[in-house]
Structure formats: C-alpha cells, structure tokens
Design a protein around this motif. Structure first.
Motif, PDB file in Angstrom:
ATOM      1  N   GLN A 190      24.405  -4.221   1.576  1.00 29.13           N
ATOM      2  CA  GLN A 190      23.533  -3.649   2.603  1.00 29.13           C
ATOM      3  C   GLN A 190      22.106  -4.175   2.495  1.00 29.13           C
ATOM      4  OE1 GLN A 190      21.248  -0.983   2.034  1.00 29.13           O
ATOM      5  NE2 GLN A 190      22.028   0.271   0.362  1.00 29.13           N
ATOM      6  N   LYS A 191      21.706  -4.552   1.305  1.00 28.26           N
ATOM      7  CA  LYS A 191      20.382  -5.185   1.169  1.00 28.26           C
ATOM      8  C   LYS A 191      20.422  -6.622   1.689  1.00 28.26           C
ATOM      9  CE  LYS A 191      19.074  -2.493  -2.898  1.00 28.26           C
ATOM     10  NZ  LYS A 191      19.908  -2.219  -4.057  1.00 28.26           N
ATOM     11  N   TYR A 192      21.411  -7.368   1.234  1.00 26.57           N
ATOM     12  CA  TYR A 192      21.490  -8.796   1.579  1.00 26.57           C
ATOM     13  C   TYR A 192      21.514  -9.015   3.094  1.00 26.57           C
ATOM     14  CZ  TYR A 192      23.093 -13.649   1.496  1.00 26.57           C
ATOM     15  OH  TYR A 192      23.189 -15.012   1.671  1.00 26.57           O
ATOM     16  N   SER A 193      22.188  -8.103   3.813  1.00 30.34           N
ATOM     17  CA  SER A 193      22.351  -8.297   5.258  1.00 30.34           C
ATOM     18  C   SER A 193      21.118  -7.858   6.048  1.00 30.34           C
ATOM     19  CB  SER A 193      23.580  -7.531   5.748  1.00 30.34           C
ATOM     20  OG  SER A 193      23.423  -6.166   5.451  1.00 30.34           O
ATOM     21  N   ASP A 194      20.091  -7.353   5.354  1.00 27.92           N
ATOM     22  CA  ASP A 194      18.853  -6.928   6.027  1.00 27.92           C
ATOM     23  C   ASP A 194      17.647  -7.451   5.238  1.00 27.92           C
ATOM     24  OD1 ASP A 194      17.125  -5.611   7.785  1.00 27.92           O
ATOM     25  OD2 ASP A 194      17.260  -3.709   6.698  1.00 27.92           O
ATOM     26  N   HIS A 195      17.615  -8.779   5.059  1.00 28.76           N
ATOM     27  CA  HIS A 195      16.472  -9.471   4.430  1.00 28.76           C
ATOM     28  C   HIS A 195      16.222  -9.053   2.984  1.00 28.76           C
ATOM     29  CE1 HIS A 195      15.481 -10.903   8.459  1.00 28.76           C
ATOM     30  NE2 HIS A 195      15.511  -9.656   8.885  1.00 28.76           N
ATOM     31  N   GLY A 196      17.232  -8.489   2.319  1.00 27.24           N
ATOM     32  CA  GLY A 196      17.039  -8.065   0.933  1.00 27.24           C
ATOM     33  C   GLY A 196      16.317  -6.731   0.795  1.00 27.24           C
ATOM     34  N   HIS A 197      16.093  -6.018   1.912  1.00 27.35           N
ATOM     35  CA  HIS A 197      15.400  -4.721   1.848  1.00 27.35           C
ATOM     36  C   HIS A 197      16.273  -3.638   1.224  1.00 27.35           C
ATOM     37  CE1 HIS A 197      11.600  -5.357   3.924  1.00 27.35           C
ATOM     38  NE2 HIS A 197      12.245  -6.288   4.588  1.00 27.35           N
ATOM     39  N   ASP A 198      15.617  -2.710   0.520  1.00 29.14           N
ATOM     40  CA  ASP A 198      16.421  -1.745  -0.251  1.00 29.14           C
ATOM     41  C   ASP A 198      16.775  -0.444   0.497  1.00 29.14           C
ATOM     42  OD1 ASP A 198      14.043  -0.368  -0.301  1.00 29.14           O
ATOM     43  OD2 ASP A 198      13.668  -0.683  -2.438  1.00 29.14           O
ATOM     44  N   HIS A 199      16.206  -0.217   1.678  1.00 30.04           N
ATOM     45  CA  HIS A 199      16.553   0.974   2.477  1.00 30.04           C
ATOM     46  C   HIS A 199      16.301   2.282   1.737  1.00 30.04           C
ATOM     47  CE1 HIS A 199      19.441  -2.112   4.344  1.00 30.04           C
ATOM     48  NE2 HIS A 199      18.347  -2.086   5.052  1.00 30.04           N
ATOM     49  N   ILE A 200      15.291   2.304   0.875  1.00 28.58           N
ATOM     50  CA  ILE A 200      14.952   3.544   0.174  1.00 28.58           C
ATOM     51  C   ILE A 200      13.743   4.174   0.844  1.00 28.58           C
ATOM     52  CG2 ILE A 200      14.164   4.517  -2.036  1.00 28.58           C
ATOM     53  CD1 ILE A 200      15.815   2.266  -3.407  1.00 28.58           C
ATOM     54  N   GLY A 201      13.868   5.461   1.192  1.00 28.40           N
ATOM     55  CA  GLY A 201      12.778   6.172   1.864  1.00 28.40           C
ATOM     56  C   GLY A 201      12.848   6.000   3.370  1.00 28.40           C
ATOM     57  N   ASN A 202      11.930   6.676   4.093  1.00 31.34           N
ATOM     58  CA  ASN A 202      11.973   6.658   5.553  1.00 31.34           C
ATOM     59  C   ASN A 202      11.054   5.610   6.168  1.00 31.34           C
ATOM     60  OD1 ASN A 202      13.790   8.767   5.678  1.00 31.34           O
ATOM     61  ND2 ASN A 202      12.143  10.294   5.479  1.00 31.34           N
ATOM     62  N   ASP A 203      10.237   4.992   5.351  1.00 33.89           N
ATOM     63  CA  ASP A 203       9.229   4.087   5.880  1.00 33.89           C
ATOM     64  C   ASP A 203       9.691   2.638   5.730  1.00 33.89           C
ATOM     65  OD1 ASP A 203       7.040   2.662   6.578  1.00 33.89           O
ATOM     66  OD2 ASP A 203       5.707   3.509   5.042  1.00 33.89           O
ATOM     67  N   ARG A 204      10.117   2.039   6.846  1.00 42.53           N
ATOM     68  CA  ARG A 204      10.601   0.647   6.817  1.00 42.53           C
ATOM     69  C   ARG A 204       9.575  -0.277   6.148  1.00 42.53           C
ATOM     70  NH1 ARG A 204      15.293  -1.708   7.266  1.00 42.53           N
ATOM     71  NH2 ARG A 204      14.916  -3.290   8.836  1.00 42.53           N
ATOM     72  N   GLY A 205       8.284   0.019   6.419  1.00 41.77           N
ATOM     73  CA  GLY A 205       7.222  -0.846   5.906  1.00 41.77           C
ATOM     74  C   GLY A 205       7.089  -0.802   4.394  1.00 41.77           C
ATOM     75  N   ALA A 206       7.556   0.291   3.806  1.00 42.03           N
ATOM     76  CA  ALA A 206       7.378   0.445   2.353  1.00 42.03           C
ATOM     77  C   ALA A 206       8.620   0.024   1.562  1.00 42.03           C
ATOM     78  CB  ALA A 206       7.043   1.895   2.037  1.00 42.03           C
ATOM     79  N   GLU A 207       9.665  -0.417   2.284  1.00 39.31           N
ATOM     80  CA  GLU A 207      10.886  -0.803   1.567  1.00 39.31           C
ATOM     81  C   GLU A 207      10.644  -2.029   0.690  1.00 39.31           C
ATOM     82  OE1 GLU A 207      13.868  -1.379   4.571  1.00 39.31           O
ATOM     83  OE2 GLU A 207      14.146   0.760   4.885  1.00 39.31           O
ATOM     84  N   GLN A 208      11.208  -2.004  -0.498  1.00 35.78           N
ATOM     85  CA  GLN A 208      11.079  -3.134  -1.415  1.00 35.78           C
ATOM     86  C   GLN A 208      12.162  -4.174  -1.107  1.00 35.78           C
ATOM     87  OE1 GLN A 208       8.535  -3.105  -3.980  1.00 35.78           O
ATOM     88  NE2 GLN A 208       7.944  -1.559  -2.479  1.00 35.78           N
ATOM     89  N   HIS A 209      11.922  -5.401  -1.558  1.00 33.50           N
ATOM     90  CA  HIS A 209      12.956  -6.431  -1.390  1.00 33.50           C
ATOM     91  C   HIS A 209      13.243  -7.075  -2.730  1.00 33.50           C
ATOM     92  CE1 HIS A 209       9.144  -8.478  -0.754  1.00 33.50           C
ATOM     93  NE2 HIS A 209       9.006  -7.820   0.360  1.00 33.50           N
ATOM     94  N   PRO A 210      14.230  -6.497  -3.433  1.00 31.04           N
ATOM     95  CA  PRO A 210      14.532  -6.960  -4.795  1.00 31.04           C
ATOM     96  C   PRO A 210      15.098  -8.385  -4.866  1.00 31.04           C
ATOM     97  CG  PRO A 210      16.103  -5.285  -4.095  1.00 31.04           C
ATOM     98  CD  PRO A 210      15.036  -5.326  -3.049  1.00 31.04           C
TER      99      PRO A 210
END
Ligand SMILES: *Cc1c(COP(=O)(O)O)cnc(C)c1O
Length: 397
Positions: A208-228
C-alpha cells in the motif's frame, strides 16, 4: 466473462454516489466524501470473499503483479519463473523491477509444468509465478512444495480465474501473494483496475505504500505522511472502485452463469471422440470463463479454429500464434527492444530465448482451442451454439 455484459443499475448507483460527493480520490478528503470509501469497501468485500487478511486495490492487474513482486523485495537480478503461456504482463512486471523472467514450459493443465519448474530453479530464483490461464489453475500443491524446498515465494496470477478454487480455497489465496485484474474484459471489471491479496502484514504494508509514492498513510493529514522508501503511483480511483463494488456483489451469480453455459458446450463437445479437454488438477474448481479443448494434431486444430470463425462461432482462440499470450510472438522480449537502456542485470542475464526449446509447450498449445464463455447467452443460445460447434468440428476431424 466479461462482466461488462451485465452492467446495470447497481453500477450506475455506485458511480453516482462518487459523483455526488465529488471525491474521486481513494485517500483523504474525509470531510467531503459523505461516508463513501469505495476502494476500501471493495477491498473489504474481496478480503471476505477470498478469505484473506488483506486486499490492496490498484490501477491494473499488471500494476498488482509489479507491486506484489516489489512488496516482497524482488529486485535487480532476481529470477522469477513464469510460464510460456500467459499474458505479456507477466514479464512486464518482472522487467519493471530489473528482475529476470525465466520462461518455463506448460503441460496439459495449460499452466506451469512443475517438473520443468523444478529444473529451472537456480541460486538466483526468488519467485514462482503460476498463471491460472483461462479460468483453471496450476498444480498448486506441487508448486508449493517446490517453493518450500527452495525457500521461494509463490505468487499466483489469478487475473483470469477469479472465483475458481483449489482444495477448497479461493484461487489467489493459496500462495504468499495473489493478483487479480479488473480490466474491461475480465469476469469482474472496474473499467481498469487490479488487486493483490495476501495474509502477510509485511507484504500488505509494503504494497500500500509502494503503490502511493512510498507514503505511509499514517494519520489524517496527507501532507504529513512519511515516505520510508521509493514508490510509484499505481492508485485506483473511487470511480473505478465503485464499478467494481457493484460487480463483485454479483460474482457468484456470474460464476453460476458461466458454469451453466460451459457445461452445455462441454457436454456437446464430449460426443466427439477426437476432442479431449484440458486437465484440471485434483481438487481444482474452474471459474468456467473459458472452455479449453485439444484436437489430435496441430493441423486439425488450425483447420477447426478457422472453420469455427468462418461459420460465425466467435470468441474462440487459437493461442499458438496469438500476439499477447504465447512466447512465440514475443520478439520484443527475446530481442529486449526497449525505449531506453535496460539494467545490466537484465541485459547480461536474460536467457537466449531465440534458441530455447519450448517444444513441450508447443505440443499442447498447438492443439488447444479456448472458447470464451459469455454471461449474456441464454441457455437456448448456448445450446444452438454448441450444436453448431459439434457439426463444424465433425466436418474437419
Ligand atoms: C489481464 C491479465 C493481466 C493484467 O491485467 P491488466 O489489468 O490488464 O493490467 C495479467 N495476467 C493475466 C493472466 C491477465 O489475463
């Protein structure tokens, strides 16, 4: 197959929900979306139907295969065993990661021959990728034991076999990972779309991370998502997921129709002594999206195929010289024709397929005809069609 034959009110209502809220994106926009999470709902429905912990929906079946491989850490120079009879997506997904497609013969199941697979395993092998072509499955018990023996990953391409089962389990759920396609011509369609299923927390999280630019989908704020780690955009849209949600609710009905129509044609063709049928591994139940049968020789098969076509029996395929599905026409793979430079791992290690011996596959595929089983046929229409097919085949054999 295909599911688009029976579009109706359910599809319209689901799509209208999405348009009314205006949120076409599967992530975020919580306030605007009026409670509609079509991708998430479809994932839950599929996990339930396939008896797995996780489903991750993506933009296509090809994307699902690529992500499945990536999620398990497959990368440059790793070897992935795949069949000579499949869809081009098999090697596309492998090459996309810099991994190496190792083509292996099919047997009378029209899927990977386990004995040939065992011979092809090397130190570099990471994955065995059986492809459940035309609605029926590979010998999964034997492939599974080969995987266990050599610590390999079993990735099922169930893109053409949704709803089929093996030893009581849904196809796609037996390997470490399984993939489905919901493109326009599949049993269940989203227009375009795909899914991977797994019971592994790690593969799911990675996917689920890989298919969305590596974003982690943690929390409600798209802007604050980390990309491990590095990823890509393989997201599905809410509009596509909405269509799939309507379709999947009717999967069992579609399967019943396919089984009825398949059985009528099969029973009719059984009256011809020269016709034999594709072997289904013990414990397997097809999804009945195609009926595949053998004739005694390649020449007879080609004649029968031509005669079916000229006599108005549509949607019967002779895969031996098909562009999309059989190794004989994959010059772009054999010659590694690509727009840019390919990684050295691929260039230096791809087997020389121009001189490879796949005569064992040719023996089966050269004698195979597969007829698509449509959902929209009435029982009477199928009976007439089956009768006509028998007459045409008997004239040739
Ligand atoms: C359709 C298909 C795919 C790829 O699916 P898309 O959604 O079209 O990308 C992969 N494997 C097989 C066997 C298929 O039939």
């Amino acid at each position: 197959m295909p599911g688009f034959e029976l579009f109706g009110d359910k599809e319209r209502t689901q799509v209208q929900d999405v348009l009314d809220s205006g949120v076409l994106m599967r992530y975020g926009f919580d306030g605007m979306r009026n409670g509609h999470w079509k991708a998430k709902e479809l994932e839950a429905a599929l996990s339930n139907r396939m008896q797995v912990k996780y489903t991750h929906l993506v933009s296509s079946g090809t994307a699902a295969l690529t992500i499945a491989l990536a999620s398990a850490g497959v990368g440059a120079g790793d070897e992935v065993i795949m069949p000579t009879f499949t869809f081009v997506a098999s090697f596309e997904s492998i090459l996309a990661l810099g991994a190496i497609p190792i083509l292996v013969d099919v047997d009378d199941t029209l899927t990977l021959d386990p004995a040939a697979v065992e011979k092809a395993v090397t130190k570099k092998t990471k994955v065995i990728m059986p492809v459940h072509m035309c609605g029926s499955m590979a010998d999964l018990a034997t492939l599974k034991s080969i995987c266990e023996k050599h610590s390999l990953l079993l990735l099922e391409d169930a893109c053409q076999a949704i709803g089929g089962s093996y030893q009581g389990k849904p196809l796609g759920s037996i390997g470490h990972l399984g993939c489905f396609s919901f493109d326009y011509v599949k049993t269940i369609t989203c227009g375009e779309g795909g899914a991977l299923i797994t019971n592994s927390d790690v593969y799911y999280e990675n996917a689920q991370k890989y298919s969305d630019h590596g974003h982690d989908h943690i929390g409600n704020d798209r802007g604050a998502e980390q990309h491990p780690f590095l990823g890509y955009n393989f997201r599905i849209s809410e509009l596509h997921a909405a269509v799939g949600l309507a379709q999947v609710s009717r999967l069992d009905k579609f399967l019943k129709l396919q089984e009825r129509n398949y059985t009528i044609v099969r029973e009719a063709l059984s009256s011809i002594p020269e016709v034999t049928f594709r072997r289904v591994p013990e414990g397997g139940v097809e999804n009945y999206s195609f009926l595949s049968f053998y004739l005694p020789t390649k020449e007879i098969t080609q004649k029968v195929h031509k005669s079916l076509g000229t006599n108005g029996i549509d949607a019967c395929f002779y895969w031996y010289d098909n562009n999309w599905h059989y190794y004989r026409k994959w010059e772009h793979l054999t010659n590694l024709e690509s727009l840019g430079k390919l990684p050295n791992e691929v260039k230096n290690n791809l087997p020389d397929y121009s001189s490879a011996d796949f005569s064992a596959s040719d023996q089966w595929i050269g004698r195979t005809i597969s007829c698509l089983i449509k959902l929209s046929w009435t029982a009477e229409e199928v009976q007439q069609r089956a009768k006509k097919m028998v007459e045409i085949i008997k004239q040739v054999v």
